[in-house]
Structures are given as structure tokens and as C-alpha cells.
Design an enzyme around this catalytic site. Sequence first.
Site, PDB file in Angstrom:
ATOM      1  N   ASP A  91      -2.390   0.180  -8.147  1.00  0.00           N
ATOM      2  CA  ASP A  91      -1.322   0.984  -7.555  1.00  0.00           C
ATOM      3  C   ASP A  91      -1.787   1.335  -6.136  1.00  0.00           C
ATOM      4  O   ASP A  91      -2.745   2.106  -5.973  1.00  0.00           O
ATOM      5  CB  ASP A  91      -1.105   2.249  -8.393  1.00  0.00           C
ATOM      6  CG  ASP A  91       0.057   3.090  -7.864  1.00  0.00           C
ATOM      7  OD1 ASP A  91       0.361   3.014  -6.655  1.00  0.00           O
ATOM      8  OD2 ASP A  91       0.649   3.839  -8.659  1.00  0.00           O
ATOM      9  N   TYR A 148      12.967   4.342   3.877  1.00  0.00           N
ATOM     10  CA  TYR A 148      12.538   2.952   4.096  1.00  0.00           C
ATOM     11  C   TYR A 148      12.377   2.667   5.588  1.00  0.00           C
ATOM     12  O   TYR A 148      11.353   2.149   6.033  1.00  0.00           O
ATOM     13  CB  TYR A 148      13.566   2.012   3.465  1.00  0.00           C
ATOM     14  CG  TYR A 148      13.152   0.560   3.443  1.00  0.00           C
ATOM     15  CD1 TYR A 148      12.210   0.103   2.523  1.00  0.00           C
ATOM     16  CD2 TYR A 148      13.703  -0.361   4.329  1.00  0.00           C
ATOM     17  CE1 TYR A 148      11.833  -1.230   2.486  1.00  0.00           C
ATOM     18  CE2 TYR A 148      13.342  -1.701   4.291  1.00  0.00           C
ATOM     19  CZ  TYR A 148      12.412  -2.122   3.367  1.00  0.00           C
ATOM     20  OH  TYR A 148      12.033  -3.455   3.348  1.00  0.00           O
TER      21      TYR A 148
END
Length: 249
Positions: free
Chosen positions: A59, A154
Site C-alpha cells: 500500500d 485528483y
Amino acid sequence: MAQDKVAIVTGASTGIGESTGRALVKAGWKVAFAARRAELLQKIVAECGAANALAVACDVSKPDSVKALFAKTKERFGRLDLLFNNAGMGAPAVPMDELPYEKWKEVVDVNLNGMFLCTQEAFRLFKAQKPQGGRIINNGSISAHAPRPFSVAYTSTKHAVTGLTKCIALDGRAHDICGCQIDIGNAATPMTERMTKGVLQPDGSSRVEPRMDVQDVAQAVVYMAGLSKDSNVLEMTVMATKMPYVGRG
Ligand SMILES: NC(=O)c1ccc[n+]([C@@H]2O[C@H](COP(=O)([O-])OP(=O)(O)OC[C@H]3O[C@@H](n4cnc5c(N)ncnc54)[C@H](OP(=O)(O)O)[C@@H]3O)[C@@H](O)[C@H]2O)c1
């Protein structure tokens, strides 16, 4: 063709990361495929051949997990020549005042903090090894240049990636570390599946958008990765030819 070169690809369980990892193996690289979904990585590595590929569950938003990824790659392949900082995610398209803070933080953690953590570990390996150096290719986006509606998390993180890329290119010079960025528009991956049904446009309409073959992205990254350490493609834009990016009203 690159020989005996070692790469880490993050976000390698699907899409651009998977295709690029596979293309690098075909081009002669040893590749560590990293992402959270270990079962997908194992399948890819089995198909690529265990001699040239390694699956590492990782991760990128967790510092210890990132450290373990780089340690496992060094242990298995002995050095590192390329980091493709590719893992990334988007957030639901909602007005920015409605975006939950937790979602904002999740996107920043993966798209920016994850890239930074991987960059730090790559710098440590690149500086310590002989011969010194290596290359980091950051996966930016067309969103590193222009936003889509309702994409504050984003777009903000992808703009920040451009800053990270330039810092790598500058601070890396003294150690033969190249920093570069690929900005992609509408590659056919799970992330862009929604474009086949219609995506929100700046004028409020919804429109199906053309996508391009993800293999074209993979080949572009293999090209950037294969340059000698004296040459660098600082930024490359690879986009679906007919996507609505260039132009104005
Ligand atoms: N497709 C496009 O047109 C396009 C355009 C511009 C930029 N990009 C960028 O390209 C990159 C890859 O996107 P894609 O289109 O290939 O989408 P994708 O198929 O959804 O791939 C995203 C990858 O990121 C991984 N990932 C997500 N969170 C992670 C985490 N915390 N730790 C490790 N890995 C994580 C996912 O794997 P797991 O879920 O298994 O962890 C997956 O492998 C992203 O950075 C995206 O912003 C894509």
C-alpha cells in the site's frame, strides 16, 4: 533493449501499471509488481515468469509497506534502475464543497504522499548503489495541466506531481538520478471505463469520450525507461487523438 535492469512498478495489478510491467519484462527488465491486491499480482508474475518478475503486496500510502517493497526488490534483484510511480486513484465527481475530507485525504495519500514515499526510498537505493543512480517516471495526467469538472482532489494531486517531478530532476542530478513524467489522456483501463458511458463536460453535458490502447502508454514508458542516463524525456503527453482536451470555446 535494456538488459539486466531492475524496475519497480506501483499500481501494477491492473491498467497502465500491469501493461507497463509486462512490457518492461518483455524488453528485458526484471520487474517488481506492486499493488494491494496480491492475488492479481501473483497471476501476472506467474505469466511473466518468476525469474524476471516479483509480486509485492504494497500500500503506497503506508511508509512501512513502501520500505518493505524496496527492501524486497533489493534482496531479490540486487539493485534498482527504475521506479514507475504509477499507483493512483480518483474521487467521485461532486462539487468541492460536498467532497468528504476523508476522501480528499485518501486521494492525497495515494497520488501524492505515496509517490513521495516511493521517491524517497528510490533515492536512498539509487544513492547507495554502484553504479549510482536511476530513473523515476511519475505518472501525472492531462489533469496535471487542466481539470475536469468536480475533480479537485485528483487535479490538485496531479498538479503537485509535476512539482515533485521537477524536484526529482533537479535534486537527482548530483547522483545520476533522472526525474520525468508521463501525462496520459484516456487510456483504456478500469479507471476510464466510465468514459464509454459518458462523462461530465465543462458545459454541463455528458459525452462519451474516445479512449486509446493502453499498450501505447506501456510502450512510451518503456521508451523513456530505456534511455541512457545522459538523456531524459522530462515530460511526455500521450493521449487519445480525438479526446476533447486541445481547443477552446
Ligand atoms: N487511464 C488513463 O487514461 C489515465 C490518465 C491519466 C492518468 N492516469 C494515471 O495512471 C495511473 C494508473 O491508472 P489506471 O488508468 O491504470 O487505473 P487502474 O487500472 O484503476 O489502476 C490503478 C492502480 O493503482 C493501484 N493502487 C491504488 N491505490 C493503491 C495503493 N494505496 N497502494 C498501491 N497501489 C494502489 C491499484 O491497485 P490495487 O487496487 O490492487 O492496490 C491499481 O493497480 C494512475 O495514477 C492514474 O491517475 C491514467
